[in-house]
Design a protein around this motif. Structure first.
Motif, mmCIF file in Angstrom:
data_model
loop_
_atom_site.group_PDB
_atom_site.id
_atom_site.type_symbol
_atom_site.label_atom_id
_atom_site.label_comp_id
_atom_site.label_asym_id
_atom_site.label_seq_id
_atom_site.Cartn_x
_atom_site.Cartn_y
_atom_site.Cartn_z
ATOM 1 N N LEU A 87 0.697 -3.270 -3.120
ATOM 2 C CA LEU A 87 0.724 -4.430 -2.241
ATOM 3 C C LEU A 87 2.040 -5.150 -2.471
ATOM 4 O O LEU A 87 2.377 -5.491 -3.604
ATOM 5 C CB LEU A 87 -0.446 -5.367 -2.574
ATOM 6 N N MET A 88 2.806 -5.383 -1.384
ATOM 7 C CA MET A 88 4.072 -6.087 -1.480
ATOM 8 C C MET A 88 3.863 -7.554 -1.120
ATOM 9 O O MET A 88 3.325 -7.873 -0.050
ATOM 10 C CB MET A 88 5.111 -5.466 -0.545
ATOM 11 N N THR A 89 4.255 -8.454 -2.002
ATOM 12 C CA THR A 89 4.068 -9.884 -1.777
ATOM 13 C C THR A 89 5.240 -10.454 -0.973
ATOM 14 O O THR A 89 6.297 -9.817 -0.869
ATOM 15 C CB THR A 89 3.964 -10.630 -3.112
ATOM 16 N N PRO A 90 5.091 -11.671 -0.428
ATOM 17 C CA PRO A 90 6.215 -12.297 0.285
ATOM 18 C C PRO A 90 7.449 -12.482 -0.590
ATOM 19 O O PRO A 90 8.564 -12.513 -0.088
ATOM 20 C CB PRO A 90 5.636 -13.653 0.717
ATOM 21 N N GLY A 91 7.244 -12.598 -1.892
ATOM 22 C CA GLY A 91 8.362 -12.749 -2.814
ATOM 23 C C GLY A 91 9.027 -11.444 -3.192
ATOM 24 O O GLY A 91 9.949 -11.424 -3.999
ATOM 25 N N GLY A 92 8.541 -10.318 -2.623
ATOM 26 C CA GLY A 92 9.153 -9.022 -2.884
ATOM 27 C C GLY A 92 8.628 -8.301 -4.110
ATOM 28 O O GLY A 92 9.179 -7.269 -4.515
ATOM 29 N N LYS A 93 7.552 -8.813 -4.717
ATOM 30 C CA LYS A 93 6.957 -8.147 -5.883
ATOM 31 C C LYS A 93 5.976 -7.066 -5.431
ATOM 32 O O LYS A 93 5.268 -7.239 -4.439
ATOM 33 C CB LYS A 93 6.226 -9.164 -6.759
ATOM 34 N N ALA A 94 5.934 -5.952 -6.177
ATOM 35 C CA ALA A 94 5.002 -4.865 -5.889
ATOM 36 C C ALA A 94 3.858 -4.901 -6.893
ATOM 37 O O ALA A 94 4.092 -4.924 -8.112
ATOM 38 C CB ALA A 94 5.716 -3.519 -5.956
ATOM 39 N N VAL A 95 2.632 -4.919 -6.380
ATOM 40 C CA VAL A 95 1.444 -4.916 -7.235
ATOM 41 C C VAL A 95 0.742 -3.570 -7.057
ATOM 42 O O VAL A 95 0.317 -3.222 -5.948
ATOM 43 C CB VAL A 95 0.480 -6.056 -6.860
ATOM 44 N N ALA A 96 0.655 -2.789 -8.133
ATOM 45 C CA ALA A 96 0.004 -1.486 -8.072
ATOM 46 C C ALA A 96 -1.490 -1.656 -7.836
ATOM 47 O O ALA A 96 -2.130 -2.521 -8.435
ATOM 48 C CB ALA A 96 0.247 -0.712 -9.366
ATOM 49 N N LEU A 97 -2.048 -0.810 -6.948
ATOM 50 C CA LEU A 97 -3.447 -0.925 -6.561
ATOM 51 C C LEU A 97 -4.230 0.331 -6.913
ATOM 52 O O LEU A 97 -3.695 1.434 -6.899
ATOM 53 C CB LEU A 97 -3.566 -1.162 -5.044
ATOM 54 N N SER A 98 -5.506 0.140 -7.182
ATOM 55 C CA SER A 98 -6.418 1.257 -7.358
ATOM 56 C C SER A 98 -6.892 1.737 -5.992
ATOM 57 O O SER A 98 -6.653 1.086 -4.959
ATOM 58 C CB SER A 98 -7.627 0.836 -8.193
ATOM 59 N N ASP A 99 -7.576 2.874 -5.964
ATOM 60 C CA ASP A 99 -8.116 3.395 -4.700
ATOM 61 C C ASP A 99 -9.078 2.388 -4.070
ATOM 62 O O ASP A 99 -9.032 2.140 -2.856
ATOM 63 C CB ASP A 99 -8.839 4.719 -4.964
ATOM 64 N N ALA A 100 -9.929 1.785 -4.881
ATOM 65 C CA ALA A 100 -10.895 0.809 -4.366
ATOM 66 C C ALA A 100 -10.188 -0.406 -3.793
ATOM 67 O O ALA A 100 -10.598 -0.953 -2.767
ATOM 68 C CB ALA A 100 -11.857 0.399 -5.476
ATOM 69 N N GLU A 101 -9.110 -0.849 -4.448
ATOM 70 C CA GLU A 101 -8.385 -2.026 -3.970
ATOM 71 C C GLU A 101 -7.677 -1.748 -2.658
ATOM 72 O O GLU A 101 -7.605 -2.619 -1.775
ATOM 73 C CB GLU A 101 -7.395 -2.488 -5.045
ATOM 74 N N VAL A 102 -7.143 -0.551 -2.494
ATOM 75 C CA VAL A 102 -6.514 -0.177 -1.213
ATOM 76 C C VAL A 102 -7.560 -0.176 -0.103
ATOM 77 O O VAL A 102 -7.329 -0.715 0.992
ATOM 78 C CB VAL A 102 -5.840 1.212 -1.317
ATOM 79 N N LEU A 156 0.841 -4.047 2.952
ATOM 80 C CA LEU A 156 0.053 -3.066 2.211
ATOM 81 C C LEU A 156 0.671 -1.690 2.417
ATOM 82 O O LEU A 156 0.710 -1.181 3.539
ATOM 83 C CB LEU A 156 -1.399 -3.067 2.697
ATOM 84 N N GLU A 157 1.175 -1.108 1.347
ATOM 85 C CA GLU A 157 1.749 0.240 1.407
ATOM 86 C C GLU A 157 0.730 1.195 0.793
ATOM 87 O O GLU A 157 0.801 1.559 -0.377
ATOM 88 C CB GLU A 157 3.086 0.273 0.673
ATOM 89 N N ALA A 158 -0.236 1.570 1.636
ATOM 90 C CA ALA A 158 -1.377 2.347 1.161
ATOM 91 C C ALA A 158 -0.968 3.699 0.583
ATOM 92 O O ALA A 158 -1.550 4.159 -0.403
ATOM 93 C CB ALA A 158 -2.380 2.536 2.297
ATOM 94 N N THR A 159 0.024 4.332 1.202
ATOM 95 C CA THR A 159 0.434 5.662 0.725
ATOM 96 C C THR A 159 1.099 5.595 -0.648
ATOM 97 O O THR A 159 1.171 6.591 -1.358
ATOM 98 C CB THR A 159 1.395 6.323 1.724
ATOM 99 N N HIS A 160 1.597 4.416 -1.000
ATOM 100 C CA HIS A 160 2.216 4.241 -2.313
ATOM 101 C C HIS A 160 1.312 3.460 -3.269
ATOM 102 O O HIS A 160 1.741 3.109 -4.372
ATOM 103 C CB HIS A 160 3.557 3.515 -2.173
ATOM 104 N N TRP A 161 0.101 3.157 -2.812
ATOM 105 C CA TRP A 161 -0.884 2.473 -3.646
ATOM 106 C C TRP A 161 -0.350 1.152 -4.192
ATOM 107 O O TRP A 161 -0.447 0.851 -5.381
ATOM 108 C CB TRP A 161 -1.330 3.365 -4.824
#
Length: 229
Positions: free
Chosen positions: A147-162, A140-145
């Motif tokens: 979530l990084m998956t084991p496969g290396g994909k980045a999923v953009a998160l909302s404030d609530a999701e973080v 979880l890269e909270a400062t960048h909003w």
């Protein structure tokens, strides 16, 4: 065509899983114990095994351990989705450490099971190889909003999701009560359930991986996979 072996001693559930996965275009066989599983593997090695934890004679943890230890040079490693009625964090950790790729708690949602199978297959057939991906944690890269998956994909998160995910990364391997999450986000319990449902769909849709955030009835939620601080 994906070849799946279902190792489950409850006949009704086994039949339901086999019927559903066959309808989804997979080749599916069933075994009700470790000995029957060994015979089925000797006849034809599957791509993936759905493994019940509470089997007679030999439990799923022991079976997963010897499957992982018994891979011969040149053989592909079997994917393992562990399915069980045991929802304790300790049981999930035990199953994951034994070699399971994903741990699903009964009662099963067949759509989630199908998605979990797809996630394991994609992960093991990916360019990084099965061993490397199996060891990668979620981050979880909270400062960048994101979530990084084991496969290396980045999923953009909302404030609530973080805010929702943060406790699972701050306190790994712990059950987080629904009440705690609701207070953290200043919403009611029903809103937490909806947020988690939407986040699971987002991660699957954008990254092609199953978010291992498991619901524990009457207890809360737990993250059933390794995480990085």
């Amino acid at each position: 065509m994906l070849d799946v072996l279902v190792v489950e001693d409850h006949a009704d559930l086994s039949e339901e899983i086999v019927s559903y996965l066959r309808a989804r275009g997979m080749t599916v066989r069933a075994a009700d114990c470790g000995r029957a599983m060994d015979q089925a593997i000797a006849e034809r090695r599957p791509d993936l095994i759905l493994l019940d934890l509470g089997l007679p004679e030999e439990d799923g943890v022991s079976i997963a351990q010897r499957l992982a230890a018994g891979v011969q040079p040149g053989e592909r490693e079997l994917g393992v989705v562990m399915i069980t009625a045991r929802g304790r964090v300790e049981d999930r950790i035990l199953g994951l450490n034994a070699g399971a790729d994903i741990y699903l708690v009964k009662p099963l949602d067949m759509r989630e099971l199908e998605a979990a199978i797809g996630s394991v297959v994609r992960r093991r057939r990916g360019p990084a190889g099965p061993a490397a991906l199996a060891q990668r944690p979620w981050r979880l890269e909270a400062t960048h909003w994101r979530l990084m998956t084991p496969g290396g994909k980045a999923v953009a998160l909302s404030d609530a999701e973080v805010k929702l995910l943060a406790p699972f990364f701050e306190f790994p391997e712990q059950v987080i009560q629904r009440r705690v999450l609701a207070e953290r986000l200043m919403v009611d319990d029903r809103s937490i359930d909806l947020l988690i449902h939407r986040l699971r769909r987002k991660v699957e849709g954008e990254a092609g991986e199953i978010l291992p955030l498991r619901t524990l009835r009457s207890r809360g939620y737990a993250f059933a996979a390794p995480v990085a601080p």
